[in-house]
Design a protein around this motif. Sequence first.
Motif, PDB file in Angstrom:
ATOM      1  N   LEU A   7      75.094 -13.645   0.315  1.00  0.00           N
ATOM      2  CA  LEU A   7      73.819 -13.900   1.008  1.00  0.00           C
ATOM      3  C   LEU A   7      73.192 -12.620   1.554  1.00  0.00           C
ATOM      4  O   LEU A   7      72.168 -12.671   2.223  1.00  0.00           O
ATOM      5  CB  LEU A   7      74.010 -14.918   2.141  1.00  0.00           C
ATOM      6  N   SER A   8      73.799 -11.484   1.267  1.00  0.00           N
ATOM      7  CA  SER A   8      73.218 -10.210   1.715  1.00  0.00           C
ATOM      8  C   SER A   8      72.130  -9.784   0.722  1.00  0.00           C
ATOM      9  O   SER A   8      72.355  -9.727  -0.486  1.00  0.00           O
ATOM     10  CB  SER A   8      74.323  -9.149   1.807  1.00  0.00           C
ATOM     11  N   THR A   9      70.949  -9.496   1.264  1.00  0.00           N
ATOM     12  CA  THR A   9      69.807  -9.149   0.407  1.00  0.00           C
ATOM     13  C   THR A   9      70.098  -7.929  -0.459  1.00  0.00           C
ATOM     14  O   THR A   9      69.761  -7.898  -1.645  1.00  0.00           O
ATOM     15  CB  THR A   9      68.579  -8.836   1.289  1.00  0.00           C
ATOM     16  N   PHE A  10      70.709  -6.899   0.155  1.00  0.00           N
ATOM     17  CA  PHE A  10      70.911  -5.670  -0.601  1.00  0.00           C
ATOM     18  C   PHE A  10      72.061  -5.806  -1.600  1.00  0.00           C
ATOM     19  O   PHE A  10      72.063  -5.142  -2.637  1.00  0.00           O
ATOM     20  CB  PHE A  10      71.111  -4.482   0.357  1.00  0.00           C
ATOM     21  N   THR A  11      73.013  -6.686  -1.296  1.00  0.00           N
ATOM     22  CA  THR A  11      74.047  -6.996  -2.289  1.00  0.00           C
ATOM     23  C   THR A  11      73.390  -7.710  -3.470  1.00  0.00           C
ATOM     24  O   THR A  11      73.668  -7.412  -4.637  1.00  0.00           O
ATOM     25  CB  THR A  11      75.147  -7.882  -1.666  1.00  0.00           C
ATOM     26  N   PRO A  68      82.444  -8.430   4.220  1.00  0.00           N
ATOM     27  CA  PRO A  68      81.273  -8.482   5.111  1.00  0.00           C
ATOM     28  C   PRO A  68      80.907  -7.113   5.670  1.00  0.00           C
ATOM     29  O   PRO A  68      81.758  -6.224   5.790  1.00  0.00           O
ATOM     30  CB  PRO A  68      81.714  -9.417   6.244  1.00  0.00           C
ATOM     31  N   MET A  69      79.647  -6.964   6.035  1.00  0.00           N
ATOM     32  CA  MET A  69      79.194  -5.728   6.664  1.00  0.00           C
ATOM     33  C   MET A  69      79.979  -5.488   7.949  1.00  0.00           C
ATOM     34  O   MET A  69      80.341  -6.433   8.653  1.00  0.00           O
ATOM     35  CB  MET A  69      77.710  -5.817   6.995  1.00  0.00           C
ATOM     36  N   GLY A  70      80.273  -4.224   8.191  1.00  0.00           N
ATOM     37  CA  GLY A  70      80.975  -3.871   9.423  1.00  0.00           C
ATOM     38  C   GLY A  70      82.465  -4.124   9.376  1.00  0.00           C
ATOM     39  O   GLY A  70      83.185  -3.771  10.325  1.00  0.00           O
ATOM     40  N   GLY A  88      78.934   1.309   7.548  1.00  0.00           N
ATOM     41  CA  GLY A  88      79.406  -0.076   7.678  1.00  0.00           C
ATOM     42  C   GLY A  88      78.513  -1.085   6.982  1.00  0.00           C
ATOM     43  O   GLY A  88      78.638  -2.291   7.195  1.00  0.00           O
ATOM     44  N   LYS A  89      77.597  -0.607   6.158  1.00  0.00           N
ATOM     45  CA  LYS A  89      76.631  -1.511   5.522  1.00  0.00           C
ATOM     46  C   LYS A  89      77.076  -1.895   4.121  1.00  0.00           C
ATOM     47  O   LYS A  89      77.809  -1.159   3.459  1.00  0.00           O
ATOM     48  CB  LYS A  89      75.252  -0.841   5.440  1.00  0.00           C
ATOM     49  N   ILE A  90      76.586  -3.040   3.683  1.00  0.00           N
ATOM     50  CA  ILE A  90      76.822  -3.493   2.316  1.00  0.00           C
ATOM     51  C   ILE A  90      75.490  -3.492   1.571  1.00  0.00           C
ATOM     52  O   ILE A  90      74.443  -3.643   2.211  1.00  0.00           O
ATOM     53  CB  ILE A  90      77.469  -4.896   2.286  1.00  0.00           C
ATOM     54  N   PRO A  91      75.550  -3.273   0.248  1.00  0.00           N
ATOM     55  CA  PRO A  91      76.709  -3.221  -0.634  1.00  0.00           C
ATOM     56  C   PRO A  91      77.264  -1.809  -0.785  1.00  0.00           C
ATOM     57  O   PRO A  91      76.610  -0.828  -0.453  1.00  0.00           O
ATOM     58  CB  PRO A  91      76.110  -3.669  -1.973  1.00  0.00           C
ATOM     59  N   VAL A  92      78.493  -1.799  -1.340  1.00  0.00           N
ATOM     60  CA  VAL A  92      79.110  -0.555  -1.827  1.00  0.00           C
ATOM     61  C   VAL A  92      79.596  -0.866  -3.239  1.00  0.00           C
ATOM     62  O   VAL A  92      80.095  -1.967  -3.496  1.00  0.00           O
ATOM     63  CB  VAL A  92      80.295  -0.130  -0.936  1.00  0.00           C
ATOM     64  N   PRO A 122      77.857   4.017  -1.869  1.00  0.00           N
ATOM     65  CA  PRO A 122      77.189   3.112  -0.941  1.00  0.00           C
ATOM     66  C   PRO A 122      75.674   3.137  -1.155  1.00  0.00           C
ATOM     67  O   PRO A 122      75.151   4.058  -1.794  1.00  0.00           O
ATOM     68  CB  PRO A 122      77.503   3.691   0.448  1.00  0.00           C
ATOM     69  N   ASP A 123      74.992   2.137  -0.634  1.00  0.00           N
ATOM     70  CA  ASP A 123      73.520   2.064  -0.576  1.00  0.00           C
ATOM     71  C   ASP A 123      72.913   1.587  -1.903  1.00  0.00           C
ATOM     72  O   ASP A 123      73.065   2.240  -2.941  1.00  0.00           O
ATOM     73  CB  ASP A 123      72.899   3.413  -0.185  1.00  0.00           C
ATOM     74  N   SER A 124      72.156   0.492  -1.805  1.00  0.00           N
ATOM     75  CA  SER A 124      71.624  -0.135  -3.029  1.00  0.00           C
ATOM     76  C   SER A 124      70.774   0.826  -3.864  1.00  0.00           C
ATOM     77  O   SER A 124      70.866   0.835  -5.091  1.00  0.00           O
ATOM     78  CB  SER A 124      70.814  -1.382  -2.666  1.00  0.00           C
ATOM     79  N   SER A 125      69.947   1.649  -3.208  1.00  0.00           N
ATOM     80  CA  SER A 125      69.068   2.540  -3.992  1.00  0.00           C
ATOM     81  C   SER A 125      69.869   3.633  -4.678  1.00  0.00           C
ATOM     82  O   SER A 125      69.577   4.014  -5.820  1.00  0.00           O
ATOM     83  CB  SER A 125      67.995   3.164  -3.091  1.00  0.00           C
ATOM     84  N   LEU A 128      58.924  -4.615   4.103  1.00  0.00           N
ATOM     85  CA  LEU A 128      59.029  -6.038   3.749  1.00  0.00           C
ATOM     86  C   LEU A 128      60.292  -6.632   4.363  1.00  0.00           C
ATOM     87  O   LEU A 128      60.283  -7.740   4.898  1.00  0.00           O
ATOM     88  CB  LEU A 128      59.028  -6.189   2.215  1.00  0.00           C
ATOM     89  N   ARG A 129      61.375  -5.871   4.293  1.00  0.00           N
ATOM     90  CA  ARG A 129      62.652  -6.316   4.865  1.00  0.00           C
ATOM     91  C   ARG A 129      62.490  -6.677   6.355  1.00  0.00           C
ATOM     92  O   ARG A 129      62.888  -7.751   6.801  1.00  0.00           O
ATOM     93  CB  ARG A 129      63.661  -5.176   4.703  1.00  0.00           C
ATOM     94  N   GLU A 130      61.893  -5.759   7.107  1.00  0.00           N
ATOM     95  CA  GLU A 130      61.713  -5.984   8.544  1.00  0.00           C
ATOM     96  C   GLU A 130      60.824  -7.208   8.776  1.00  0.00           C
ATOM     97  O   GLU A 130      61.055  -7.996   9.680  1.00  0.00           O
ATOM     98  CB  GLU A 130      61.062  -4.734   9.146  1.00  0.00           C
TER      99      GLU A 130
HETATM  100  N1  LIG Z   1      69.790   1.030   2.823  1.00  0.00           N
HETATM  101  C1  LIG Z   1      70.877   0.124   2.630  1.00  0.00           C
HETATM  102  C2  LIG Z   1      70.695  -1.074   3.546  1.00  0.00           C
HETATM  103  C3  LIG Z   1      71.890  -2.010   3.458  1.00  0.00           C
HETATM  104  C4  LIG Z   1      71.854  -3.051   4.545  1.00  0.00           C
HETATM  105  O1  LIG Z   1      71.147  -2.949   5.563  1.00  0.00           O
HETATM  106  N2  LIG Z   1      72.673  -4.067   4.324  1.00  0.00           N
HETATM  107  C5  LIG Z   1      72.806  -5.092   5.329  1.00  0.00           C
HETATM  108  C6  LIG Z   1      73.222  -6.403   4.704  1.00  0.00           C
HETATM  109  S1  LIG Z   1      72.006  -7.049   3.628  1.00  0.00           S
HETATM  110  C7  LIG Z   1      73.874  -4.650   6.289  1.00  0.00           C
HETATM  111  O2  LIG Z   1      74.916  -4.197   5.879  1.00  0.00           O
HETATM  112  N3  LIG Z   1      73.603  -4.791   7.594  1.00  0.00           N
HETATM  113  C8  LIG Z   1      74.538  -4.425   8.603  1.00  0.00           C
HETATM  114  C9  LIG Z   1      74.011  -3.303   9.468  1.00  0.00           C
HETATM  115  O3  LIG Z   1      72.829  -2.955   9.379  1.00  0.00           O
HETATM  116  O4  LIG Z   1      74.807  -2.801  10.266  1.00  0.00           O
HETATM  117  C10 LIG Z   1      70.953  -0.322   1.169  1.00  0.00           C
HETATM  118  O5  LIG Z   1      69.931  -0.239   0.487  1.00  0.00           O
HETATM  119  O6  LIG Z   1      72.045  -0.703   0.695  1.00  0.00           O
END
Ligand SMILES: N[C@@H](CCC(=O)N[C@@H](CS)C(=O)NCC(=O)O)C(=O)O
Length: 219
Positions: free
Chosen positions: A9-13, A33-35, A46-50, A59-62, A99-101
């Motif tokens: 359910l993670s958008t960037f995953t 999960p993140m974190g 601590g962010k996903i995806p990796v 790490p980081d979708s881009s 858009l995300r925000e």
């Molecule tokens: N710039 C990162 C953003 C990744 C991101 O914010 N993922 C969210 C989940 S969809 C997350 O891990 N949030 C936890 C946090 O911000 O600490 C990417 O493109 O992968």
Amino acid sequence: MITVYGINLSTFTRKVRLALVEKGLDYQLEVAPMGSPAIRALNPLGKIPVLRDGNLVVPDSSVIVAYLERRWPERPLWPADAAALARALWIEEFADTSLREAILPWFAENFVKPVFQGVAGDAAALARAGRLRDAAFDYLEREIAGRVPAVAAPLTIADIAVGAQLVTYRQGDGVIDAARWPGLSRFHDALVARPAWARMIEEEQATIAAARARKKTAG
Ligand SMILES: N[C@@H](CCC(=O)N[C@@H](CS)C(=O)NCC(=O)O)C(=O)O
């Protein structure tokens, strides 16, 4: 085999999973999960995806999509033309940030809070978010201008990045008013009708339904 660490359910995953399926690459999703300690060991943010490819951790979708483009250029998500590439990367950046925000409050207030945190969503927060959402959707309506794909055929990272965010918005009961944003609405509908997208969204719907059922049982 490529491994994606994240949750469905993670958008960037989702963005990375869609990039992989659109490129025709096999991968496995390792639920993390993140974190979580597992993620922190791979990404100091601590962010996903990796993504892991052999010994390489990305790490980081881009950044992941940039790696995939160089490593497997056969089905590109980056257009070859320089101007089209700039446009696609800009739309990706806009989707990942503004858009995300703008759309996250729908998912947070209508799904995460009531289902995972057991508290009611904040209607005032959603009302405030409406202005940001309207501005982001107005901008995309002009930028996409009724095109599907938005930048160039076949579909590019611009479509995947915007589409991934719109799926999160819809999962939070967000509505794309077709009278005000006809191009964006058609764009969303065309993307989610693609078989690979439809399968992924269906899988995510099952996760959402299970979480709602658990919440109901727990009272
Ligand atoms: N710039 C990162 C953003 C990744 C991101 O914010 N993922 C969210 C989940 S969809 C997350 O891990 N949030 C936890 C946090 O911000 O600490 C990417 O493109 O992968």
